[in-house]
Design a protein around this motif. Structure first.
Motif: not given
Length: 145
Positions: A65-69, A91, A93, A117, A120
């Motif tokens: 999974e990806e987290l964009y901040i 943010s 996800r 990343q 998951e």
């Protein structure tokens, strides 16, 4: 600059505004930290999209999974065909199967963001269940002003 010690690694990548000339992988303006920091449980990238810039392809992940901040600027992120506005403080996800793309919607300002990343469904412990507060008092070295 990189510094490795037994229990930590430090990397000074510089200012986000200077990433525009850096190319790693398929995109300019992206610095991956896995190798630089000897990361073992995640990949982290520091990113700068110039005004009007975009990730020119859709992608998804096999396991991560990806987290964009988002730290500065404004843009739009597209996930499974749905477009969302993003800006400083946002943010997002995205699950591994989410098809995604991103663009900077500003005509004059860079879009600065961090992407984390991780596999998951692999987080078994976090701050409240993994952190241990020690009885040792905190001491700082005096810094000349």
């Amino acid at each position: 600059m990189e510094l490795k010690q037994a229990n930590y690694t430090v990397n000074h990548a510089g200012a986000f505004s200077d990433f525009g000339n850096v190319t790693e992988g398929k995109l300019k303006g992206k610095i991956f930290l896995k190798a630089a920091l000897s990361l073992t449980s995640m990949e982290v990238s520091l990113n700068n999209l110039p005004p009007g810039g975009e990730v020119p392809f859709y992608h998804k992940h096999l396991e991560n999974e990806e987290l964009y901040i988002f730290l500065k600027g404004q843009g739009r992120i597209q996930v499974d065909g749905e477009e969302l506005d993003v800006f400083e403080g946002s943010s997002v996800r995205i699950a591994r199967d989410g098809t995604r793309a991103l663009r900077n919607t500003s005509a004059s300002e860079d879009l600065h963001f961090i992407v984390v990343q991780a596999k998951e469904n692999s987080l078994a412990q976090w701050a409240e269940t993994d952190g241990v507060i020690l009885e040792q008092p905190v001491a700082w070295e005096k810094v000349a002003e």
